[in-house]
Design a protein around this motif. Structure first.
Motif, mmCIF file in Angstrom:
data_model
loop_
_atom_site.group_PDB
_atom_site.id
_atom_site.type_symbol
_atom_site.label_atom_id
_atom_site.label_comp_id
_atom_site.label_asym_id
_atom_site.label_seq_id
_atom_site.Cartn_x
_atom_site.Cartn_y
_atom_site.Cartn_z
ATOM 1 N N SER A 91 12.359 -73.513 29.042
ATOM 2 C CA SER A 91 13.358 -72.449 29.084
ATOM 3 C C SER A 91 13.361 -71.662 27.780
ATOM 4 N N PHE A 92 13.441 -70.348 27.917
ATOM 5 C CA PHE A 92 13.427 -69.424 26.784
ATOM 6 C C PHE A 92 14.543 -68.396 26.948
ATOM 7 N N LEU A 93 15.021 -67.868 25.847
ATOM 8 C CA LEU A 93 15.945 -66.742 25.890
ATOM 9 C C LEU A 93 15.115 -65.464 25.900
ATOM 10 N N ALA A 94 15.312 -64.643 26.923
ATOM 11 C CA ALA A 94 14.552 -63.396 27.055
ATOM 12 C C ALA A 94 15.349 -62.196 26.559
ATOM 13 N N ALA A 95 16.682 -62.271 26.656
ATOM 14 C CA ALA A 95 17.521 -61.148 26.230
ATOM 15 C C ALA A 95 18.963 -61.634 26.103
ATOM 16 N N ILE A 96 19.725 -60.938 25.255
ATOM 17 C CA ILE A 96 21.142 -61.254 25.099
ATOM 18 C C ILE A 96 21.868 -59.997 24.628
ATOM 19 N N SER A 97 23.118 -59.842 25.059
ATOM 20 C CA SER A 97 23.941 -58.725 24.593
ATOM 21 C C SER A 97 24.601 -59.098 23.266
ATOM 22 N N LYS A 98 25.164 -58.109 22.614
ATOM 23 C CA LYS A 98 25.726 -58.287 21.269
ATOM 24 C C LYS A 98 26.723 -59.437 21.185
ATOM 25 N N ASN A 99 27.635 -59.525 22.139
ATOM 26 C CA ASN A 99 28.663 -60.579 22.112
ATOM 27 C C ASN A 99 28.301 -61.801 22.937
ATOM 28 N N GLY A 100 27.102 -61.803 23.493
ATOM 29 C CA GLY A 100 26.670 -62.949 24.295
ATOM 30 C C GLY A 100 27.221 -62.968 25.700
#
Length: 161
Positions: A91-100
């Motif tokens: 599992s990888f993080l591909a994208a996230i918004s500023k506040n999560g």
């Protein structure tokens, strides 16, 4: 920074959260290969186990009255997993918004030999379980997400105001 050497389409990724699963008879269909929904079930289990292994278990989700909600789940099947074979989920993080409050998590499902069998990308948000409205998660969740290995094409999700 550590990198994987075995990659998908010659892309390099940071070290992911990796977990092995012993498959069950019920994961397979009449064609003697893993049923399509089992791949997604294992990806979902990997996400929850990641949080649990980092100390944020289901009780913490309850305490914060919070749960993940999927907006989309895209699965690409690459190679079949045959009956009786065990698997590994990365599992990888591909994208996230500023506040999560929004993120994309990318999973690779590998067979016993390490061959890429499926790729699953989920786009999710967090819901307040009482108000039944989307919410910003506690900083701890954002930090745990950011601690997950990131894809090479990691991005920031820009939300409309």
């Amino acid at each position: 920074m550590l990198y994987l050497t075995k990659t998908n389409k010659q892309k390099t990724y940071q070290m992911p959260y990796t977990i092995k699963f012993l498959t069950k008879w019920s994961d397979f269909d009449a064609n003697r290969h893993m049923r399509h929904t089992a791949y997604n079930d294992y990806a979902a289990e990997a996400r929850l186990r990641y949080f649990k292994n980092k100390g944020f278990d289901l009780e913490n989700f309850q305490k914060h009255n919070l749960g993940p909600v999927l907006f989309s789940e895209n699965t690409i099947f690459r190679k079949e997993i045959k009956i009786g074979a065990d698997i590994q989920v990365k599992s990888f993080l591909a994208a996230i918004s500023k506040n999560g409050e929004r993120c994309k998590i990318y999973h690779q499902i590998l067979d016993e030999k390490g061959n890429l069998s499926a790729e699953i990308t989920v786009y999710l948000a967090w819901i307040d379980l009482t108000k039944r409205k989307l919410t910003i998660p506690p900083q701890e969740i954002k930090d745990l997400l950011l601690d997950l290995g990131k894809t090479e094409n990691f991005e920031t999700i820009e939300l409309k105001k």
